[in-house]
Design a protein around this motif. Structure first.
Motif, short mmCIF file in Angstrom:
data_model
loop_
_atom_site.label_atom_id
_atom_site.label_comp_id
_atom_site.label_asym_id
_atom_site.label_seq_id
_atom_site.Cartn_x
_atom_site.Cartn_y
_atom_site.Cartn_z
N THR A 163 0.92 -1.46 0.26
CA THR A 163 0.06 -0.17 0.01
C THR A 163 0.83 1.43 -0.10
N HIS A 164 1.97 1.10 0.59
CA HIS A 164 2.65 2.46 0.60
C HIS A 164 4.34 2.04 1.35
N ILE A 165 4.98 2.97 1.29
CA ILE A 165 6.41 2.90 1.91
C ILE A 165 6.07 3.22 3.24
N GLU A 166 6.39 2.29 4.18
CA GLU A 166 5.76 2.30 5.60
C GLU A 166 7.00 3.12 6.30
N HIS A 167 8.21 2.93 6.20
CA HIS A 167 9.27 3.53 6.77
C HIS A 167 10.61 3.40 5.74
N LEU A 168 11.61 4.41 6.11
CA LEU A 168 12.99 4.11 5.46
C LEU A 168 13.44 4.08 6.73
N GLY A 169 14.55 2.98 6.98
CA GLY A 169 15.48 2.82 7.96
C GLY A 169 16.89 3.26 7.83
N ILE A 170 17.26 4.22 8.29
CA ILE A 170 18.49 4.87 8.25
C ILE A 170 19.57 4.64 9.21
N ALA A 171 20.67 3.91 8.85
CA ALA A 171 21.47 3.86 9.95
C ALA A 171 22.59 4.91 10.39
N VAL A 172 22.49 5.23 11.60
CA VAL A 172 23.15 6.24 12.16
C VAL A 172 24.04 5.80 13.25
N LEU B 144 15.35 6.12 12.43
CA LEU B 144 17.05 6.26 12.60
C LEU B 144 17.05 5.10 13.30
N LEU B 145 18.35 4.37 12.95
CA LEU B 145 18.75 3.06 13.71
C LEU B 145 20.23 3.44 14.37
N GLU B 146 20.14 3.21 15.58
CA GLU B 146 21.55 3.52 16.22
C GLU B 146 21.99 2.07 16.92
N PRO B 147 23.30 1.36 16.54
CA PRO B 147 23.61 0.21 17.14
C PRO B 147 23.82 0.32 18.74
N THR B 148 23.21 -0.67 19.50
CA THR B 148 23.42 -0.57 20.86
C THR B 148 24.30 -1.65 21.18
N SER B 149 25.02 -2.41 20.32
CA SER B 149 26.20 -3.35 20.50
C SER B 149 26.91 -3.66 19.51
N PRO B 150 28.34 -3.82 19.35
CA PRO B 150 28.99 -4.09 18.25
C PRO B 150 28.62 -5.27 17.52
N GLU B 151 27.68 -6.25 18.24
CA GLU B 151 27.09 -7.41 17.26
C GLU B 151 25.83 -7.08 16.42
N SER B 152 25.31 -5.76 16.81
CA SER B 152 24.24 -5.23 15.84
C SER B 152 24.30 -5.24 14.37
N THR B 153 23.58 -5.79 13.70
CA THR B 153 23.80 -5.71 12.22
C THR B 153 23.96 -4.36 11.60
N ILE B 154 23.38 -3.40 12.50
CA ILE B 154 23.74 -1.93 12.02
C ILE B 154 25.06 -1.59 12.49
N GLU C 240 27.11 5.83 7.40
CA GLU C 240 25.85 6.25 7.61
C GLU C 240 25.01 6.26 6.36
N GLY C 241 23.70 6.09 6.22
CA GLY C 241 23.08 6.11 5.21
C GLY C 241 21.89 4.99 5.36
#
Ligand code: CO
Length: 136
Positions: free
Chosen positions: A4-13, A56-66, A75-76
């Motif tokens: 139906t639409h673009i629900e969101h864009l995920g942006i790694a920061v 916006l997605l900020e990693p909380t651990s070095p093992e995060s895929t982000i 970033e992007g």
């Protein structure tokens, strides 16, 4: 499947704190929620523009895929999420039938309580693609 639409864009920061002012003070959007998704080892900040969110997605651990993404690509834009009208599980079955590689074989719980599932970017022309079903 019906998108139906673009629900969101995920942006790694690297940092929500350093990124939010750009969205608020330059683009004039308002951060309406900050949420930690322990499962994905990220902290997210949400903005809304029309029906579409920016997450916006900020990693909380070095093992995060982000964290891995930031290291490799910087970033992007990390992923694009489509809203599915007729169920994420149905959509997964349909695209798998068409030969698309799935990251998630079944829907799981994402931020804001959505049902979400990811398709592999190797099958989607380089764009990590998320299917999600908006909250009910
Ligand atoms: Co997402």
């Amino acid at each position: 499947m019906e998108l139906t639409h673009i629900e969101h864009l995920g942006i790694a920061v690297k940092s929500l704190e350093e990124s939010i002012p750009y969205y608020e003070n330059v683009l004039g959007l308002k951060c309406y929620a900050i949420e930690e998704v322990a499962d994905q080892k990220v902290k997210t900040a949400f903005f809304k523009i029309g029906q579409t969110k920016i997450e916006l997605l900020e990693p909380t651990s070095p093992e995060s895929t982000i964290a891995g993404f930031l290291e490799k690509r910087g970033e992007g834009i990390h992923h694009m999420a489509f809203a599915v009208a007729d169920g994420v599980a149905n959509a997964l079955a349909e695209v798998e039938e068409k030969g698309i590689r799935l990251i998630d074989k079944a829907p799981r719980r994402g931020a804001e309580g959505l049902d979400i599932a990811f398709l592999h970017p190797k099958s989607t022309k380089g764009v990590l693609t998320e299917l999600c079903e908006p909250g009910k």
